[in-house]
Motif scaffolding. Structure first.
Motif, short mmCIF file in Angstrom:
data_model
loop_
_atom_site.label_atom_id
_atom_site.label_comp_id
_atom_site.label_asym_id
_atom_site.label_seq_id
_atom_site.Cartn_x
_atom_site.Cartn_y
_atom_site.Cartn_z
N GLU A 98 175.86 36.08 -13.59
CA GLU A 98 176.97 35.55 -12.80
C GLU A 98 176.49 34.51 -11.80
O GLU A 98 177.18 33.52 -11.53
N ALA A 99 175.31 34.71 -11.25
CA ALA A 99 174.78 33.80 -10.24
C ALA A 99 174.53 32.41 -10.79
O ALA A 99 174.50 31.44 -10.05
N ARG A 100 174.36 32.29 -12.11
CA ARG A 100 174.04 30.99 -12.70
C ARG A 100 175.14 30.41 -13.57
O ARG A 100 175.49 29.26 -13.44
N VAL A 101 175.65 31.19 -14.52
CA VAL A 101 176.50 30.68 -15.58
C VAL A 101 177.97 30.67 -15.14
O VAL A 101 178.48 31.67 -14.66
N VAL A 102 178.64 29.52 -15.32
CA VAL A 102 180.06 29.42 -14.97
C VAL A 102 180.96 29.16 -16.17
O VAL A 102 182.17 29.30 -16.07
N GLY A 103 180.37 28.76 -17.30
CA GLY A 103 181.21 28.47 -18.46
C GLY A 103 180.43 28.55 -19.75
O GLY A 103 179.19 28.58 -19.76
N THR A 114 176.27 13.72 -22.62
CA THR A 114 177.63 13.29 -22.29
C THR A 114 178.35 14.40 -21.53
O THR A 114 178.99 14.15 -20.51
N PHE A 115 178.24 15.63 -22.03
CA PHE A 115 178.88 16.76 -21.33
C PHE A 115 178.39 16.87 -19.89
O PHE A 115 179.19 16.99 -18.96
N LEU A 116 177.08 16.82 -19.69
CA LEU A 116 176.54 16.97 -18.34
C LEU A 116 176.94 15.82 -17.43
O LEU A 116 177.18 16.03 -16.23
N ARG A 117 177.06 14.61 -17.97
CA ARG A 117 177.49 13.49 -17.13
C ARG A 117 178.94 13.66 -16.69
O ARG A 117 179.32 13.21 -15.62
N VAL A 118 179.75 14.35 -17.50
CA VAL A 118 181.14 14.61 -17.12
C VAL A 118 181.24 15.83 -16.22
O VAL A 118 181.92 15.81 -15.20
N SER A 119 180.55 16.91 -16.58
CA SER A 119 180.70 18.17 -15.84
C SER A 119 179.93 18.17 -14.53
O SER A 119 180.31 18.85 -13.59
N GLY A 120 178.85 17.45 -14.48
CA GLY A 120 178.06 17.39 -13.25
C GLY A 120 176.65 17.90 -13.50
O GLY A 120 176.35 18.54 -14.51
N GLU A 121 175.77 17.62 -12.56
CA GLU A 121 174.38 18.01 -12.71
C GLU A 121 174.27 19.51 -12.89
O GLU A 121 175.00 20.28 -12.28
N TYR A 154 176.83 26.87 -19.47
CA TYR A 154 176.65 25.82 -18.45
C TYR A 154 176.39 26.46 -17.10
O TYR A 154 177.14 27.34 -16.65
N SER A 155 175.33 26.01 -16.45
CA SER A 155 174.97 26.44 -15.10
C SER A 155 174.91 25.21 -14.22
O SER A 155 174.04 24.35 -14.42
N PRO A 156 175.83 25.07 -13.25
CA PRO A 156 175.79 23.89 -12.38
C PRO A 156 174.59 23.93 -11.44
O PRO A 156 174.08 25.00 -11.10
N ALA A 157 174.13 22.75 -11.05
CA ALA A 157 173.02 22.67 -10.11
C ALA A 157 173.38 23.33 -8.79
O ALA A 157 172.56 23.99 -8.17
N GLU A 158 174.61 23.16 -8.38
CA GLU A 158 175.13 23.80 -7.16
C GLU A 158 176.26 24.72 -7.56
O GLU A 158 177.34 24.24 -7.96
#
Length: 118
Positions: free
Chosen positions: A73-78, A96-103, A7-11
């Protein structure tokens, strides 16, 4: 089939900033439900590259260094290890995962297991 997902968050989160407690509660609820459904096998966060290491074999010479790849590291957090009957079913669940975790983005890779036992 098993998959590994990153998972890589948009921010990207600001280092040292604690996550929002409500967001974490929603994410924990989702992970509990996904585990109960047999989808989530294991998961975790990825710590800072500086705490990791890198091993290289090049030209027959083995070397190591402190710190992992900072591009990752700059992208992936989980990450998560997931179980689903097919990639198509898994990809529907990722919404569903992205709607919970965030964009953000989830990169999914199928995993190869051991050969079938006779």
């Amino acid at each position: 089939m098993q998959f590994i997902a990153f998972y890589s968050p948009a921010e990207p989160p600001v280092p040292g900033t604690p996550p929002d407690p409500k967001h974490m509660q929603d994410l924990m609820r989702y992970m509990t439900e996904a585990t109960a459904k047999g989808l989530l096998v294991g998961n975790g966060g990825i710590m800072r590259a500086a705490l990791g290491g890198q091993a290289v074999l090049a030209g027959g010479k083995y070397s190591t260094r402190e710190g992992a790849d900072q591009v990752l590291e700059a992208r992936v957090v989980g990450f998560a290890i997931l179980q689903a009957p097919s990639k198509e079913i898994l990809m529907k669940e990722m919404e569903t995962f992205l709607r919970v975790s965030g964009e953000g983005t989830v990169d999914v890779f199928p995993l190869m297991g051991p050969p079938p036992q006779k």
